[in-house]
Design an enzyme around this catalytic site. Sequence first.
Site, PDB file in Angstrom:
ATOM      1  N   GLY A  20      -2.263  -8.098   3.206  1.00  0.00           N
ATOM      2  CA  GLY A  20      -3.217  -7.102   2.740  1.00  0.00           C
ATOM      3  C   GLY A  20      -4.495  -6.974   3.544  1.00  0.00           C
ATOM      4  O   GLY A  20      -5.512  -6.510   3.029  1.00  0.00           O
ATOM      5  N   SER A  21      -4.447  -7.328   4.840  1.00  0.00           N
ATOM      6  CA  SER A  21      -5.685  -7.189   5.619  1.00  0.00           C
ATOM      7  C   SER A  21      -6.011  -5.714   5.881  1.00  0.00           C
ATOM      8  O   SER A  21      -7.190  -5.333   5.937  1.00  0.00           O
ATOM      9  CB  SER A  21      -5.614  -7.980   6.924  1.00  0.00           C
ATOM     10  N   ASN A  22      -5.001  -4.878   6.037  1.00  0.00           N
ATOM     11  CA  ASN A  22      -5.285  -3.434   6.175  1.00  0.00           C
ATOM     12  C   ASN A  22      -5.794  -2.852   4.862  1.00  0.00           C
ATOM     13  O   ASN A  22      -6.674  -1.987   4.865  1.00  0.00           O
ATOM     14  CB  ASN A  22      -4.050  -2.683   6.677  1.00  0.00           C
ATOM     15  N   MET A  98       6.990  -3.531   3.047  1.00  0.00           N
ATOM     16  CA  MET A  98       8.193  -3.848   3.817  1.00  0.00           C
ATOM     17  C   MET A  98       9.453  -3.263   3.190  1.00  0.00           C
ATOM     18  O   MET A  98      10.475  -3.938   3.051  1.00  0.00           O
ATOM     19  CB  MET A  98       8.330  -5.374   3.935  1.00  0.00           C
ATOM     20  N   ASN A 115       1.463   5.579   7.166  1.00  0.00           N
ATOM     21  CA  ASN A 115       1.834   4.203   7.474  1.00  0.00           C
ATOM     22  C   ASN A 115       1.106   3.765   8.738  1.00  0.00           C
ATOM     23  O   ASN A 115       0.795   4.592   9.596  1.00  0.00           O
ATOM     24  CB  ASN A 115       3.349   4.104   7.707  1.00  0.00           C
ATOM     25  N   HIS A 117       1.532   1.067  11.972  1.00  0.00           N
ATOM     26  CA  HIS A 117       2.566   0.278  12.647  1.00  0.00           C
ATOM     27  C   HIS A 117       1.950  -0.385  13.885  1.00  0.00           C
ATOM     28  O   HIS A 117       1.216   0.259  14.633  1.00  0.00           O
ATOM     29  CB  HIS A 117       3.724   1.190  13.052  1.00  0.00           C
ATOM     30  N   THR A 149       8.034   9.927   7.113  1.00  0.00           N
ATOM     31  CA  THR A 149       9.184  10.789   6.851  1.00  0.00           C
ATOM     32  C   THR A 149      10.387   9.876   6.612  1.00  0.00           C
ATOM     33  O   THR A 149      10.245   8.650   6.574  1.00  0.00           O
ATOM     34  CB  THR A 149       9.476  11.702   8.056  1.00  0.00           C
ATOM     35  N   LEU A 152      12.637   6.054  10.176  1.00  0.00           N
ATOM     36  CA  LEU A 152      11.895   4.789  10.205  1.00  0.00           C
ATOM     37  C   LEU A 152      10.816   4.816  11.291  1.00  0.00           C
ATOM     38  O   LEU A 152      11.128   4.960  12.478  1.00  0.00           O
ATOM     39  CB  LEU A 152      12.862   3.622  10.464  1.00  0.00           C
ATOM     40  N   GLU A 182      -5.991  -2.129  14.295  1.00  0.00           N
ATOM     41  CA  GLU A 182      -5.434  -1.538  13.067  1.00  0.00           C
ATOM     42  C   GLU A 182      -6.533  -1.322  12.030  1.00  0.00           C
ATOM     43  O   GLU A 182      -6.602  -0.273  11.384  1.00  0.00           O
ATOM     44  CB  GLU A 182      -4.367  -2.457  12.475  1.00  0.00           C
TER      45      GLU A 182
END
Length: 209
Positions: A20-22, A98, A115, A117, A149, A152, A182
């Site tokens: 949960g750092s983001n 995930m 999202n 990445h 979408t 992936l 990020e």
Amino acid sequence: MPDTANRSPHRLGVLISGRGSNLQSIIDSIAARRLDASLEVVISNRADAAGLQRARAAAVETLFLDPRDYPDRGVYDATIAGALKSRGVTLVCLAGFMRLVGPPLLDAFPNRILNIHPSLLPSFPGLDAQRQALVHGVRVSGATVHLVTSALDGGPIVLQSPVPVLDDDTVDTLSARILIEEHRLYPEAIQIVLDGGWSVDGRRFVRRR
Ligand code: GRF
């Protein structure tokens, strides 16, 4: 008592599975008023996700939804969509969630799921992106925020940030440097999406001037 009168119209829901750092960077950006939004709920598919503690510490509602309690992915995703809708969420942010997001959730929030990445997509989608980058031997990797979408890690790209790969990098050192980017990139991308004035043209996320 929260000041509901001055509540932002932009209501976020964040989906997590772990650290949960983001999520924390989103919480901190809202608190510092760098991000004009309210965080309505944090949903995890894992009871032990450390991010749930971060949310509770920030007085944000948390929900643990155990996929094993649902007959299939569709029902699980529909349950998540219902929980988000019932709280008036207008933008969904995946932050280390995930699981693949299926049609019930995608259809409930068309072009309203983001999202982050840890690579410069379309390079190295899927798991272990930092390890993939090291193994491939690229000189530059980075972070990407994209619309979600059914493909992936394949949706239209909102923002990217490059991070050099150093000769002595390990998965851990590269991951740590990408993570710093990020945390800067995700709140910025969320604000861009919330501000509107953009459209999707084919694969492209296009901002109007
Ligand atoms: C981040 O590297 C993110 O890019 C990826 O999963 C990781 C989640 O980390 N999707 P955290 O839970 O936000 O700390």
